[in-house]
Write a protein that holds these residues in place. Structure first.
Motif, PDB file in Angstrom:
ATOM      1  N   SER A 198      39.559  50.115  45.352  1.00 60.71           N
ATOM      2  CA  SER A 198      40.207  51.499  46.170  1.00 60.71           C
ATOM      3  C   SER A 198      39.503  52.624  45.988  1.00 60.71           C
ATOM      4  N   GLN A 199      39.541  53.569  46.954  1.00 59.76           N
ATOM      5  CA  GLN A 199      38.675  54.765  46.548  1.00 59.76           C
ATOM      6  C   GLN A 199      39.435  55.365  45.540  1.00 59.76           C
ATOM      7  N   PRO A 200      40.646  55.773  45.293  1.00 60.51           N
ATOM      8  CA  PRO A 200      41.175  56.341  44.171  1.00 60.51           C
ATOM      9  C   PRO A 200      40.548  55.543  42.752  1.00 60.51           C
ATOM     10  N   THR A 201      40.355  54.440  42.815  1.00 57.69           N
ATOM     11  CA  THR A 201      39.759  53.737  41.504  1.00 57.69           C
ATOM     12  C   THR A 201      38.495  54.284  41.386  1.00 57.69           C
ATOM     13  N   LEU A 202      37.470  54.413  42.406  1.00 51.17           N
ATOM     14  CA  LEU A 202      36.259  55.021  42.243  1.00 51.17           C
ATOM     15  C   LEU A 202      36.361  56.509  41.776  1.00 51.17           C
ATOM     16  N   ALA A 203      37.332  57.332  42.145  1.00 58.18           N
ATOM     17  CA  ALA A 203      37.729  58.741  41.773  1.00 58.18           C
ATOM     18  C   ALA A 203      37.923  58.488  40.332  1.00 58.18           C
ATOM     19  N   LYS A 204      38.766  57.519  39.711  1.00 59.21           N
ATOM     20  CA  LYS A 204      39.270  57.639  38.426  1.00 59.21           C
ATOM     21  C   LYS A 204      38.184  57.473  37.576  1.00 59.21           C
ATOM     22  N   TRP A 205      37.156  56.335  38.059  1.00 62.15           N
ATOM     23  CA  TRP A 205      35.767  56.026  37.310  1.00 62.15           C
ATOM     24  C   TRP A 205      35.044  57.163  36.984  1.00 62.15           C
ATOM     25  N   LYS A 206      35.065  58.057  38.164  1.00 61.40           N
ATOM     26  CA  LYS A 206      34.219  59.365  38.120  1.00 61.40           C
ATOM     27  C   LYS A 206      34.571  60.076  36.939  1.00 61.40           C
ATOM     28  N   LYS A 207      36.125  60.338  37.249  1.00 58.86           N
ATOM     29  CA  LYS A 207      36.891  61.204  36.340  1.00 58.86           C
ATOM     30  C   LYS A 207      36.645  60.946  34.655  1.00 58.86           C
ATOM     31  N   ARG A 208      36.821  59.567  34.504  1.00 57.04           N
ATOM     32  CA  ARG A 208      36.679  59.237  33.001  1.00 57.04           C
ATOM     33  C   ARG A 208      35.233  58.829  32.734  1.00 57.04           C
ATOM     34  N   ASN A 209      34.409  59.059  33.612  1.00 58.13           N
ATOM     35  CA  ASN A 209      33.051  58.698  33.433  1.00 58.13           C
ATOM     36  C   ASN A 209      32.526  57.356  32.786  1.00 58.13           C
ATOM     37  N   SER A 210      33.336  56.246  33.228  1.00 60.93           N
ATOM     38  CA  SER A 210      33.049  54.674  32.995  1.00 60.93           C
ATOM     39  C   SER A 210      33.719  54.171  34.030  1.00 60.93           C
ATOM     40  N   ILE A 211      32.941  52.946  34.151  1.00 60.08           N
ATOM     41  CA  ILE A 211      32.914  51.836  35.245  1.00 60.08           C
ATOM     42  C   ILE A 211      33.325  50.486  34.617  1.00 60.08           C
ATOM     43  N   ASP A 212      34.580  49.989  35.172  1.00 59.35           N
ATOM     44  CA  ASP A 212      34.950  48.533  34.954  1.00 59.35           C
ATOM     45  C   ASP A 212      34.182  47.635  35.480  1.00 59.35           C
ATOM     46  N   ILE A 213      32.835  47.348  34.990  1.00 57.35           N
ATOM     47  CA  ILE A 213      31.863  46.502  35.498  1.00 57.35           C
ATOM     48  C   ILE A 213      32.092  45.193  35.567  1.00 57.35           C
ATOM     49  N   GLN A 214      33.169  44.687  34.791  1.00 58.97           N
ATOM     50  CA  GLN A 214      33.835  43.336  35.158  1.00 58.97           C
ATOM     51  C   GLN A 214      34.269  43.216  36.429  1.00 58.97           C
ATOM     52  N   HIS A 215      34.972  44.166  36.955  1.00 59.27           N
ATOM     53  CA  HIS A 215      35.495  43.944  38.184  1.00 59.27           C
ATOM     54  C   HIS A 215      34.613  43.860  39.491  1.00 59.27           C
ATOM     55  N   ILE A 216      33.336  44.576  39.090  1.00 58.75           N
ATOM     56  CA  ILE A 216      32.691  44.640  40.333  1.00 58.75           C
ATOM     57  C   ILE A 216      31.664  43.660  40.250  1.00 58.75           C
ATOM     58  N   LEU A 217      31.109  43.178  39.154  1.00 55.45           N
ATOM     59  CA  LEU A 217      30.153  42.038  39.112  1.00 55.45           C
ATOM     60  C   LEU A 217      30.198  40.797  40.078  1.00 55.45           C
ATOM     61  N   PRO A 218      31.622  40.261  40.494  1.00 58.05           N
ATOM     62  CA  PRO A 218      31.505  39.413  41.425  1.00 58.05           C
ATOM     63  C   PRO A 218      31.151  39.487  42.763  1.00 58.05           C
ATOM     64  N   TYR A 219      31.082  40.967  43.131  1.00 61.92           N
ATOM     65  CA  TYR A 219      30.941  41.454  44.488  1.00 61.92           C
ATOM     66  C   TYR A 219      29.247  41.891  44.482  1.00 61.92           C
ATOM     67  N   LEU A 220      28.675  41.970  43.490  1.00 63.54           N
ATOM     68  CA  LEU A 220      26.983  42.410  43.545  1.00 63.54           C
ATOM     69  C   LEU A 220      26.149  41.248  43.883  1.00 63.54           C
ATOM     70  N   PRO A 221      25.360  41.475  44.671  1.00 68.32           N
ATOM     71  CA  PRO A 221      24.247  40.491  44.999  1.00 68.32           C
ATOM     72  C   PRO A 221      23.337  40.187  43.813  1.00 68.32           C
ATOM     73  N   ILE A 222      23.266  38.765  43.624  1.00 70.09           N
ATOM     74  CA  ILE A 222      22.661  38.207  42.383  1.00 70.09           C
ATOM     75  C   ILE A 222      21.006  38.678  42.080  1.00 70.09           C
ATOM     76  N   ASP A 223      20.612  39.371  43.271  1.00 67.57           N
ATOM     77  CA  ASP A 223      19.145  39.973  43.196  1.00 67.57           C
ATOM     78  C   ASP A 223      19.362  41.604  42.771  1.00 67.57           C
ATOM     79  N   LEU A 224      20.225  42.065  42.639  1.00 70.00           N
ATOM     80  CA  LEU A 224      20.507  43.556  42.189  1.00 70.00           C
ATOM     81  C   LEU A 224      20.046  43.750  40.807  1.00 70.00           C
ATOM     82  N   ASP A 225      19.171  44.548  40.673  1.00 69.68           N
ATOM     83  CA  ASP A 225      18.717  44.904  39.007  1.00 69.68           C
ATOM     84  C   ASP A 225      19.648  45.413  38.270  1.00 69.68           C
ATOM     85  N   LEU A 226      20.110  44.739  37.458  1.00 71.36           N
ATOM     86  CA  LEU A 226      21.171  45.466  36.521  1.00 71.36           C
ATOM     87  C   LEU A 226      20.574  46.822  35.794  1.00 71.36           C
TER      88      LEU A 226
END
Length: 91
Positions: free
Chosen positions: A29-57
């Motif tokens: 959700s957009q509020p989740t992205l806002a929360k990531w910005k506010k706390r200055n961290s991202i829950d990467i395990q939640h977004i990895l399944p939606y990232l293309p395999i060729d994306l340079d981590l």
């Protein structure tokens, strides 16, 4: 800000302009992205399944890409905590 940089790189990669558009791609959700910005961290395990395999981590997380055998740095050092959230060294 570290999380904001990752979100901006994701917007660039997916060619979207708003957090709402990016949130839909990441199945968040957009509020989740806002929360990531506010706390200055991202829950990467939640977004990895939606990232293309060729994306340079390295580029996504650190702002670095290996181009013609040269590293191009854009972000501070990164650490990973036990729950896989990404945090900046400069918090």
């Amino acid at each position: 800000m570290f999380a904001k940089s990752i979100i901006e790189r994701l917007k660039s990669y997916f060619n979207v302009k708003t957090d709402v558009e990016l949130a839909k791609i990441l199945h968040e959700s957009q509020p989740t992205l806002a929360k990531w910005k506010k706390r200055n961290s991202i829950d990467i395990q939640h977004i990895l399944p939606y990232l293309p395999i060729d994306l340079d981590l390295n580029w996504l997380i650190r702002g670095e890409s290996l181009l013609k055998n040269e590293w191009i740095a854009a972000e501070p050092e990164v650490k990973y905590n036990a729950n896989l959230a990404i945090n900046s060294e400069h918090e």
